[in-house]
Design a protein around this motif. Structure first.
Motif, mmCIF file in Angstrom:
data_model
loop_
_atom_site.group_PDB
_atom_site.id
_atom_site.type_symbol
_atom_site.label_atom_id
_atom_site.label_comp_id
_atom_site.label_asym_id
_atom_site.label_seq_id
_atom_site.Cartn_x
_atom_site.Cartn_y
_atom_site.Cartn_z
ATOM 1 N N ASP B 34 0.787 -1.095 0.047
ATOM 2 C CA ASP B 34 -0.092 0.010 -0.034
ATOM 3 C C ASP B 34 0.841 1.367 -0.044
ATOM 4 O O ASP B 34 2.092 1.131 -0.025
ATOM 5 C CB ASP B 34 -0.999 0.057 1.136
ATOM 6 C CG ASP B 34 -0.135 0.398 2.442
ATOM 7 O OD1 ASP B 34 0.853 -0.092 2.430
ATOM 8 O OD2 ASP B 34 -0.825 0.705 3.536
ATOM 9 N N PHE B 35 0.111 2.448 -0.243
ATOM 10 C CA PHE B 35 0.894 3.820 -0.275
ATOM 11 C C PHE B 35 1.958 3.759 0.822
ATOM 12 O O PHE B 35 2.983 4.280 0.461
ATOM 13 C CB PHE B 35 0.028 4.738 -0.513
ATOM 14 C CG PHE B 35 0.760 5.988 -0.580
ATOM 15 C CD1 PHE B 35 1.508 6.241 -1.965
ATOM 16 C CD2 PHE B 35 0.974 7.038 0.226
ATOM 17 C CE1 PHE B 35 2.334 7.621 -2.151
ATOM 18 C CE2 PHE B 35 1.646 8.098 0.213
ATOM 19 C CZ PHE B 35 2.341 8.483 -1.110
ATOM 20 N N TYR B 36 1.358 3.609 1.951
ATOM 21 C CA TYR B 36 2.092 4.163 3.241
ATOM 22 C C TYR B 36 3.606 3.328 3.088
ATOM 23 O O TYR B 36 4.518 3.796 3.731
ATOM 24 C CB TYR B 36 1.599 3.984 4.244
ATOM 25 C CG TYR B 36 0.284 4.891 4.190
ATOM 26 C CD1 TYR B 36 0.219 6.513 4.489
ATOM 27 C CD2 TYR B 36 -0.893 4.333 4.161
ATOM 28 C CE1 TYR B 36 -0.834 7.233 4.287
ATOM 29 C CE2 TYR B 36 -2.159 5.138 4.157
ATOM 30 C CZ TYR B 36 -2.000 6.642 4.150
ATOM 31 O OH TYR B 36 -3.037 7.433 3.922
ATOM 32 N N THR B 37 3.510 2.058 2.948
ATOM 33 C CA THR B 37 4.576 1.068 2.851
ATOM 34 C C THR B 37 5.597 1.471 1.677
ATOM 35 O O THR B 37 6.631 1.474 1.701
ATOM 36 C CB THR B 37 4.454 -0.241 2.845
ATOM 37 O OG1 THR B 37 3.574 -0.554 1.815
ATOM 38 C CG2 THR B 37 3.763 -0.685 4.409
ATOM 39 N N PRO B 100 -6.419 3.787 1.402
ATOM 40 C CA PRO B 100 -6.665 2.750 2.013
ATOM 41 C C PRO B 100 -5.280 2.059 2.662
ATOM 42 O O PRO B 100 -4.354 2.282 1.663
ATOM 43 C CB PRO B 100 -7.354 1.621 0.981
ATOM 44 C CG PRO B 100 -6.856 2.076 -0.047
ATOM 45 C CD PRO B 100 -6.983 3.569 -0.165
ATOM 46 N N GLN B 101 -5.305 1.762 3.888
ATOM 47 C CA GLN B 101 -3.913 1.396 4.182
ATOM 48 C C GLN B 101 -4.023 -0.175 4.568
ATOM 49 O O GLN B 101 -5.061 -0.849 4.691
ATOM 50 C CB GLN B 101 -3.644 1.925 5.922
ATOM 51 C CG GLN B 101 -4.444 1.485 7.075
ATOM 52 C CD GLN B 101 -5.537 2.444 6.924
ATOM 53 O OE1 GLN B 101 -5.984 3.109 5.921
ATOM 54 N NE2 GLN B 101 -6.527 1.979 8.119
ATOM 55 N N MET B 102 -2.818 -0.750 4.516
ATOM 56 C CA MET B 102 -2.734 -2.121 4.691
ATOM 57 C C MET B 102 -3.292 -2.767 6.178
ATOM 58 O O MET B 102 -3.228 -1.902 6.980
ATOM 59 C CB MET B 102 -1.403 -2.606 4.665
ATOM 60 C CG MET B 102 -1.008 -4.089 4.146
ATOM 61 S SD MET B 102 0.868 -4.246 4.285
ATOM 62 C CE MET B 102 1.285 -4.246 5.905
ATOM 63 N N GLU B 108 -4.801 1.999 13.599
ATOM 64 C CA GLU B 108 -5.911 1.762 12.639
ATOM 65 C C GLU B 108 -7.173 2.230 13.417
ATOM 66 O O GLU B 108 -7.949 2.720 12.835
ATOM 67 C CB GLU B 108 -5.848 0.169 12.102
ATOM 68 C CG GLU B 108 -6.306 -0.024 10.703
ATOM 69 C CD GLU B 108 -6.117 -1.305 10.305
ATOM 70 O OE1 GLU B 108 -6.426 -1.532 9.255
ATOM 71 O OE2 GLU B 108 -5.586 -2.185 11.345
ATOM 72 N N ALA B 109 -7.306 1.861 14.914
ATOM 73 C CA ALA B 109 -8.357 2.100 15.468
ATOM 74 C C ALA B 109 -8.649 3.386 15.736
ATOM 75 O O ALA B 109 -9.574 4.000 15.391
ATOM 76 C CB ALA B 109 -8.209 1.409 16.951
ATOM 77 N N SER B 121 -10.779 -2.370 4.428
ATOM 78 C CA SER B 121 -10.204 -2.910 5.304
ATOM 79 C C SER B 121 -10.828 -3.587 6.519
ATOM 80 O O SER B 121 -10.364 -4.188 7.223
ATOM 81 C CB SER B 121 -9.417 -1.867 6.111
ATOM 82 O OG SER B 121 -10.141 -0.739 6.669
ATOM 83 N N ASN B 122 -12.185 -2.833 6.573
ATOM 84 C CA ASN B 122 -12.861 -3.595 7.608
ATOM 85 C C ASN B 122 -13.213 -4.956 7.372
ATOM 86 O O ASN B 122 -13.441 -5.877 8.250
ATOM 87 C CB ASN B 122 -14.170 -2.660 7.691
ATOM 88 C CG ASN B 122 -14.258 -1.450 8.437
ATOM 89 O OD1 ASN B 122 -13.205 -1.641 9.256
ATOM 90 N ND2 ASN B 122 -15.109 -0.684 8.415
#
Lengths: 89, 146
Positions: B34-37, B100-102, B108-109, B121-122
């Motif tokens: 995903d983008f953040y990684t 969206p994140q991995m 995440e919470a 992700s849900n």
């Protein structure tokens, strides 16, 4: 030996640029594409420096420095556009 | 202008190590989920790789011109300063666009509490819960067996 190493390093950077180009083409979102462009200009700086070593010429630093500054400014401008919908408010 | 052998070895090592680091960075950009990684790989590995190339170039031209070559140091410092800034701005833009994140991302919470979480992700989380319950059952079973 250096004259054999420089083409090898150039080839590795070309592979890296192709991987970046792949991410630029398939990138699912806009920030992905910006990140791919950002990485591409950094790799291009390295390619220009390698070409300078290959030619034995001191002339290519200015080009690399210009690309570094313009690349950073363009990345910041596009990020500001994504964040605020405007570059200079 | 021929270089002494030890300097040639040093410059070649810098060039090869730098190009390999840059390749690792680009490979991470192409392959991570995903983008953040994906943001990790180019901002760290590629900057280090280009730094290696520039150090090799500085050594080479310092020997060639018989004085210390500062240009490359300028580019290295500039890249080291600007890479975190652009990465920070890119991460902010990605947060703004609610990418969206991995699953398994820390915090995440908190994102879910703010209503930022994605449907995808849900769904993944629900699947993971089912899997972990199954896993828990199997581990207790194995405990009983042992």
């Amino acid at each position: 030996m250096l004259m054999q190493v420089v083409p090898v390093a150039m080839g590795i950077f070309c592979v890296a640029l192709l991987l970046n180009l792949w991410r630029l083409l398939i990138g699912p979102t806009l920030p992905d594409r910006i990140l791919a462009l950002d990485t591409m200009y950094i790799n291009c700086i390295a390619l220009i420096i390698l070409y300078g070593i290959w030619q034995g010429s001191n002339l290519y630093f200015e080009a690399a420095l210009l690309i570094a500054m313009l690349g950073f400014i363009s990345t910041v401008a596009v990020c500001k556009y994504l964040l605020r919908g405007d570059i200079i408010e | 202008m021929t270089l002494p052998f030890w300097l040639e070895i040093l410059v070649s090592t810098c060039l090869i190590l730098g190009s390999l680091f840059a390749l690792v960075g680009s490979f991470g950009l192409a392959r991570l989920p995903d983008f953040y990684t994906r943001l990790h790989a180019p901002t760290k590995a590629t900057t280090l790789g280009v730094g290696g190339i520039l150090i090799g170039s500085a050594l080479y031209f310092s020997h060639q011109d018989f004085n210390l070559s500062i240009h490359e140091l300028l580019i290295t410092i500039f890249l080291l300063i600007t890479a975190p800034v652009s990465a920070h701005l890119l991460a902010k833009a990605a947060m703004h666009q609610e990418l969206p994140q991995m699953h398994g991302t820390q915090g995440e919470a908190l994102l879910k509490a703010q209503g930022h979480s994605q449907v995808q992700s849900n769904e993944r989380q629900a699947e993971e819960k089912k899997d972990s319950e199954k896993g828990g059952d199997s581990t207790t079973a194995s405990h009983k067996i042992t």
